[in-house]
Design a protein around this motif. Structure first.
Motif, mmCIF file in Angstrom:
data_model
loop_
_atom_site.group_PDB
_atom_site.id
_atom_site.type_symbol
_atom_site.label_atom_id
_atom_site.label_comp_id
_atom_site.label_asym_id
_atom_site.label_seq_id
_atom_site.Cartn_x
_atom_site.Cartn_y
_atom_site.Cartn_z
ATOM 1 N N PRO A 160 0.814 -1.228 0.000
ATOM 2 C CA PRO A 160 0.000 0.000 0.000
ATOM 3 C C PRO A 160 0.847 1.277 0.000
ATOM 4 N N PHE A 161 1.810 1.344 -0.912
ATOM 5 C CA PHE A 161 2.690 2.501 -1.005
ATOM 6 C C PHE A 161 2.874 2.886 -2.470
ATOM 7 N N ALA A 162 3.170 4.157 -2.682
ATOM 8 C CA ALA A 162 3.427 4.643 -4.032
ATOM 9 C C ALA A 162 4.807 4.220 -4.502
ATOM 10 N N ASN A 163 5.033 4.329 -5.796
ATOM 11 C CA ASN A 163 6.357 4.061 -6.353
ATOM 12 C C ASN A 163 7.419 4.896 -5.645
ATOM 13 N N ASP A 164 8.597 4.321 -5.466
ATOM 14 C CA ASP A 164 9.763 5.039 -4.927
ATOM 15 C C ASP A 164 9.564 5.563 -3.503
ATOM 16 N N SER A 165 8.735 4.902 -2.709
ATOM 17 C CA SER A 165 8.467 5.382 -1.354
ATOM 18 C C SER A 165 9.629 5.141 -0.400
ATOM 19 N N PHE A 166 10.496 4.175 -0.725
ATOM 20 C CA PHE A 166 11.600 3.810 0.165
ATOM 21 C C PHE A 166 12.884 3.690 -0.651
ATOM 22 N N ASP A 167 14.019 3.841 0.023
ATOM 23 C CA ASP A 167 15.273 3.582 -0.686
ATOM 24 C C ASP A 167 15.781 2.164 -0.449
ATOM 25 N N LEU A 168 15.141 1.431 0.481
ATOM 26 C CA LEU A 168 15.441 0.012 0.670
ATOM 27 C C LEU A 168 14.176 -0.706 1.102
ATOM 28 N N VAL A 169 13.864 -1.804 0.423
ATOM 29 C CA VAL A 169 12.779 -2.698 0.830
ATOM 30 C C VAL A 169 13.413 -4.054 1.103
ATOM 31 N N VAL A 170 13.152 -4.611 2.277
ATOM 32 C CA VAL A 170 13.839 -5.826 2.697
ATOM 33 C C VAL A 170 12.862 -6.771 3.383
ATOM 34 N N CYS A 171 13.158 -8.062 3.330
ATOM 35 C CA CYS A 171 12.365 -9.042 4.067
ATOM 36 C C CYS A 171 13.293 -10.087 4.659
ATOM 37 N N GLN A 172 12.814 -10.735 5.689
ATOM 38 C CA GLN A 172 13.564 -11.828 6.311
ATOM 39 C C GLN A 172 12.634 -13.016 6.505
ATOM 40 N N ALA A 173 13.000 -14.168 5.936
ATOM 41 C CA ALA A 173 12.223 -15.406 6.060
ATOM 42 C C ALA A 173 10.773 -15.196 5.638
#
Length: 279
Positions: free
Chosen positions: A87-100
């Motif tokens: 639920p975010f617009a394009n380019d909202s973050f400079d890093l998107v990360v996940c774990q497991a």
């Protein structure tokens, strides 16, 4: 997607990143100002991201109950959302990360495309290779039973819980470039003096509760008779663990390999929300 309790996440992630965080260096956290942790759960990784970056970290998860814990324990902002429809617009973050997270998704590429859409710079995943877990124990029976359970679980689970070498390929399929990967080993040890979590884990073995956590997956690979037999053996092993623990003789070591994969977003305008392409 499979759902997990807060207690399960604590047990499986306890101590991760307490020692060296060198494997996270490709994420270039000190340069990040706004980070999204997808599938944040109770916020174990989110806390590390905030500490290492000093930037603003947002925790996203599909389970509001887990996010209640994350909010209370990290004081970070939380958002309820779907990893494949962020639920975010394009380019909202400079890093998107996940774990497991990706190991629990039926089509992890869908999530990675969404990560790339809302990131202006980097996407990262820290995923376990559950097929390569190593266990050693003073209870010899535990080592053999862990192996049998792991083999049945890998056969019965409906997602790829041992992504391993496939991750760079998935990143490339999602349009990410300059993909880097390295392996981190999460070393979990149980030895005297035992803490409350160690004692609780021993009780879960002795009652069979620990095995029942993955009962759905195990029953897909085993007959009812085979599962019941395995559960009896597991409980007997747990009683031996409890006896050794009472004598302060029990020791266990488990090594879980994690692949840390990072890719760059070459042109964020090239990505559309996955949900936009769904009829």
């Amino acid at each position: 997607m499979r759902r997990f309790t807060a207690d399960y996440l604590r047990r499986t992630r306890e101590g991760m990143w307490d020692g060296s965080r060198a494997a996270l260096s490709p994420l270039e956290l000190p340069e990040c100002e706004r980070i999204l942790d997808v599938g944040a759960g109770t916020g174990e990784l989110s806390r590390v991201l905030a500490e290492e970056s000093g930037g603003a970290v947002v925790c996203l998860d599909a389970d509001p109950r887990l996010l209640d814990v994350a909010r209370a324990e990290t004081d970070l902002p939380v958002v309820v959302g779907d990893a494949t429809r962020l639920p975010f617009a394009n380019d909202s973050f400079d890093l998107v990360v996940c774990q497991a997270l990706l190991v629990n998704l039926p089509v992890p590429e869908h999530a990675l495309r969404e990560f790339a859409r809302v990131s202006s710079n980097r996407v990262a995943a820290v995923e376990p290779d559950n097929a390569a877990v190593g266990v050693d124990s003073t209870v010899e029976r535990e080592v053999e039973l862990e192996r049998r359970v792991r083999e049945a679980y890998l056969e019965g689970v409906e997602t790829d819980v041992a992504l391993g070498d496939h991750l760079p390929e998935l990143f490339a399929t999602a349009g990410l470039g300059d993909v880097r990967t390295e392996r981190y080993h999460h070393d979990k040890r149980v030895e005297p003096p035992y803490d409350a979590v160690d004692v609780e884990d021993a009780k879960r073995k002795a009652t069979g509760e620990g095995l029942d956590t993955h009962g759905t997956e195990l029953r897909r690979a085993l007959t009812d008779v085979a599962y019941d037999d395995l559960r009896r053996e597991w409980r007997a092993m747990g009683r031996t663990v409890a006896e050794q623990m009472s004598a302060e003789e029990y020791r266990r070591a488990e090594v879980v390999p994690f692949d840390v994969v990072v890719g760059r977003v070459p042109d964020c305008t090239a990505f559309e929300s996955f949900s936009d392409g769904v009829s």
